[in-house]
Design a protein around this motif. Sequence first.
Motif, PDB file in Angstrom:
ATOM      1  N   LEU A  66       0.845  -1.230  -0.144  1.00 18.45           N
ATOM      2  CA  LEU A  66      -0.007  -0.101  -0.043  1.00 18.45           C
ATOM      3  C   LEU A  66       0.732   1.234   0.049  1.00 18.45           C
ATOM      4  N   PHE A  67       0.908   1.937  -1.100  1.00 16.10           N
ATOM      5  CA  PHE A  67       1.802   3.273  -1.256  1.00 16.10           C
ATOM      6  C   PHE A  67       0.703   4.567  -0.676  1.00 16.10           C
ATOM      7  N   ASN A  68       1.283   4.736   0.397  1.00 15.90           N
ATOM      8  CA  ASN A  68       0.343   5.777   1.368  1.00 15.90           C
ATOM      9  C   ASN A  68       1.095   6.943   0.964  1.00 15.90           C
ATOM     10  N   ILE A  69       0.758   7.532  -0.151  1.00 17.38           N
ATOM     11  CA  ILE A  69       1.154   8.897  -0.496  1.00 17.38           C
ATOM     12  C   ILE A  69       0.768   9.980   0.227  1.00 17.38           C
ATOM     13  N   GLU A  70       1.426  10.698   0.833  1.00 16.09           N
ATOM     14  CA  GLU A  70       0.917  11.870   1.438  1.00 16.09           C
ATOM     15  C   GLU A  70      -0.373  11.646   2.691  1.00 16.09           C
ATOM     16  N   GLY A  71      -0.190  10.508   3.163  1.00 16.67           N
ATOM     17  CA  GLY A  71      -1.062   9.844   3.939  1.00 16.67           C
ATOM     18  C   GLY A  71      -2.359   9.372   3.717  1.00 16.67           C
ATOM     19  N   TYR A  72      -2.386   9.213   2.159  1.00 17.84           N
ATOM     20  CA  TYR A  72      -3.807   9.157   1.711  1.00 17.84           C
ATOM     21  C   TYR A  72      -4.667   7.834   2.213  1.00 17.84           C
ATOM     22  N   TYR A  73      -3.943   7.114   2.712  1.00 18.56           N
ATOM     23  CA  TYR A  73      -4.536   5.878   3.139  1.00 18.56           C
ATOM     24  C   TYR A  73      -4.403   5.699   4.696  1.00 18.56           C
ATOM     25  N   ASP A  74      -4.110   6.597   5.440  1.00 18.33           N
ATOM     26  CA  ASP A  74      -3.914   6.647   6.779  1.00 18.33           C
ATOM     27  C   ASP A  74      -5.157   5.921   7.669  1.00 18.33           C
ATOM     28  N   LYS A  75      -6.341   6.722   7.110  1.00 10.14           N
ATOM     29  CA  LYS A  75      -7.705   6.075   7.830  1.00 10.14           C
ATOM     30  C   LYS A  75      -7.906   4.659   7.534  1.00 10.14           C
ATOM     31  N   LEU A  76      -7.535   4.202   6.086  1.00 11.97           N
ATOM     32  CA  LEU A  76      -7.803   2.809   6.077  1.00 11.97           C
ATOM     33  C   LEU A  76      -6.856   1.896   6.792  1.00 11.97           C
ATOM     34  N   ILE A  77      -5.541   2.324   6.819  1.00 12.68           N
ATOM     35  CA  ILE A  77      -4.641   1.501   7.649  1.00 12.68           C
ATOM     36  C   ILE A  77      -5.137   1.535   9.262  1.00 12.68           C
ATOM     37  N   ASN A  78      -5.418   2.703   9.687  1.00  9.34           N
ATOM     38  CA  ASN A  78      -5.975   2.823  11.143  1.00  9.34           C
ATOM     39  C   ASN A  78      -7.265   1.850  11.257  1.00  9.34           C
ATOM     40  N   PHE A  79      -8.109   1.711  10.333  1.00  9.05           N
ATOM     41  CA  PHE A  79      -9.126   0.731  10.140  1.00  9.05           C
ATOM     42  C   PHE A  79      -8.921  -0.662  10.314  1.00  9.05           C
ATOM     43  N   ILE A  80      -7.838  -0.834   9.282  1.00  9.63           N
ATOM     44  CA  ILE A  80      -7.206  -2.194   9.429  1.00  9.63           C
ATOM     45  C   ILE A  80      -6.578  -2.710  10.832  1.00  9.63           C
ATOM     46  N   ASP A  81      -5.924  -1.673  11.460  1.00 13.77           N
ATOM     47  CA  ASP A  81      -5.178  -1.998  12.557  1.00 13.77           C
ATOM     48  C   ASP A  81      -6.718  -2.314  13.688  1.00 13.77           C
TER      49      ASP A  81
END
Length: 184
Positions: free
Chosen positions: A135-150
């Motif tokens: 998952l290439f998290n450019i400029e935090g684009y996927y921060d919320k998805l990563i948090n949800f996965i956690d």
Amino acid sequence: MSLKKRVCIYCGSKTGNNGSFTTKTKKLGHMLAANNIGLVYGGGSVGLMNEIANATLNRGGQVHGVIPQHLYDMEVAHEQLTALHITDTMHERKAMMAELSDAFIALPGGFGTFEELMEAITWKQLGIQHKTVILFNIEGYYDKLINFIDHSVDNGFITEQNRASLKIAENVDQCLSHLPFFNP
């Protein structure tokens, strides 16, 4: 020189509102070509899909596009690729993209990108494929998805082992370093 491997890129048919999405997408395409790693993507001539294809091609890289007939008919296909594969359905498209690739990287995108990412990581979890998923998290684009996965791990729906199989990259160098076949 023959290709080392190919990476399937999932990304948006739009470029988004942040110029860094395009800049870093192009940089990834340049680095794939520079390291003799082929690109497999959705075959489009729009959005980040177009940006990564052109960046890879402009540096002499090989690009395989896979597009379903109905999108090809809508004239969104990129016609200057190393190879353009036309499938009957979206399901065939995704299967062919997976077959042609040795790893997966998801860049910013919308529902289609999310769905492709989730399918790739689910297939890895189920043992259907054993390829690296990044998952290439450019400029935090996927921060919320990563948090949800956690959050899903914390709630017992995803195991720590399966969570660890989804690699997170904040920059192009990290993307490449997660590829098991990358040897600079």
